[in-house]
Scaffold this active site. Sequence first.
Site, PDB file in Angstrom:
ATOM      1  N   ASP A  94      96.184  45.576  81.758  1.00 35.05           N
ATOM      2  CA  ASP A  94      96.068  47.268  81.893  1.00 35.05           C
ATOM      3  C   ASP A  94      94.851  47.606  82.572  1.00 35.05           C
ATOM      4  O   ASP A  94      94.601  48.968  82.357  1.00 35.05           O
ATOM      5  CB  ASP A  94      96.270  47.820  80.461  1.00 35.05           C
ATOM      6  CG  ASP A  94      95.288  47.349  79.658  1.00 35.05           C
ATOM      7  OD1 ASP A  94      94.609  46.477  79.617  1.00 35.05           O
ATOM      8  OD2 ASP A  94      95.156  48.336  78.673  1.00 35.05           O
ATOM      9  N   GLU A  95      94.210  46.980  83.417  1.00 38.38           N
ATOM     10  CA  GLU A  95      92.596  47.492  83.944  1.00 38.38           C
ATOM     11  C   GLU A  95      92.514  46.454  84.973  1.00 38.38           C
ATOM     12  O   GLU A  95      92.448  45.326  84.932  1.00 38.38           O
ATOM     13  CB  GLU A  95      91.601  47.389  82.642  1.00 38.38           C
ATOM     14  CG  GLU A  95      90.637  47.877  82.978  1.00 38.38           C
ATOM     15  CD  GLU A  95      89.524  48.052  81.717  1.00 38.38           C
ATOM     16  OE1 GLU A  95      88.709  48.883  81.849  1.00 38.38           O
ATOM     17  OE2 GLU A  95      89.769  47.439  80.735  1.00 38.38           O
TER      18      GLU A  95
END
Length: 347
Positions: A94-95
Site C-alpha cells: 500500500d505504499e
Amino acid sequence: MDAFYASVEQRDNPDLRGKPVAVGSPAARGVVAAASYEARKFGVRSAMPSVTAARKCPELIFVKPRFEVYRAVSQQIRAIFAEYTPSIEPLSLDEAYLDVTDNLKGMTIATDIALEIRARIKAVTGLNASAGISYNKFLAKMASDLNKPNGQAVITPKNGPAFVATLPVEKFHGVGPATAEKMHRLGIETGADLRAKSLDFLSEHFGKSGPYFYGIARGIDDRQVKSDRERKSVGAEDTFAQDISELQRALDELAPLVSKVWQYCETHQLSAKTVTLKVKYTDFQQITRSRTLARSFSDEAEILVLASALLEAIYPFPKAIRLLGVTLSSLETNHLQNQQLKLSLHD
C-alpha cells in the site's frame, strides 16, 4: 493508501462502512493487521494485540484478512503509478516512492501529478490515497502523513530544514521506539537537538545509521528512488495459542517456518547466507540470534540445523515463548540456477 486492508473490507462490505473495523483475528493471541479510521479514534493501531484493541474499542468488528484481494488491488494501483513514471519503488502493498522529476505525462508540477494519481486510484479502486510531495524521500514520507486521510502535503526546499527542526525524533521515519528511547537518553528530543550533534557523535552512538540521522536532521537525504529495489530478507513467524517452555516443542515449531522461507527462496531463485532466529517471550520481550556462513546455504536441512542450534543455545528459556520467527538474509539471485533454467528452456 489510507487504512488499506480495512478500507478494502469496508469497500466490499457496505455493512462495515462507518464502523470501527480491525483486520485480523480476535483470538487471544491475535494481532491487528490494520485498523479503520473509526477504530483509530479509540486508539486501535496495527500490530496491537487483539485483546488490547477489543478492550479499547468494545464495538470493534474483526474481519479475517484476504491478502489475495489486497495484492490484486495493489497491482491495480501500481499500474496507475506506471502511467506517470517508470521510477517506482514499492515499500509494501500500500505504499511506494515515485520519482516524477521526468514523467510520462510531461507535467511540470508534482502536486498536480499527486492530485491526478489520487483521483485515478479513487476512480479505479474506490479507495482513498494520501500523498507526500518533497525534494527527497525522507521528507516525502513525512509529508504523506501530514494530511491523512485522503489528503496531500508539500514540504519545499525552503521550509524542509525548519519542518525537521520542530519534529519529535520518534516521528522520524527510520527512528523506531528503541532508537527514539536511546536518543532521549542522550538528550535528543527534536530534530533541532539531532542537528546539534556532530557526525562523529552520531556515528559513535548509532553506527551505520549515524550519517543518515546527520543528514535528515538537516533535511538532506540523497537516496534515489530505486525501481529495481531488491528484497533484503524473507521471514516467517508464528504466534502460539499456548506459550512454549519445552525445548523439543519449540524445535518442532521451527521446521514449518524454515520450510516456508526456503520455499520462497527456491521459488524466487534466491540464495541466502544468514539465518536469524526471533524469539518473543510471554512478557513480549524479544531477542534475536543470527548465524552467517561464508557461503550460501545448501538446503533446507542445513538452515534447520543452524536455527535449531541458535534455539538450543538459549535453553533453558528464561520465560515461556509466545512467538518464534525465522528470517533469511544476505540474499542474492541464484545466477547458476537461472543459467541452468535458461539452458533447459533453450534445449
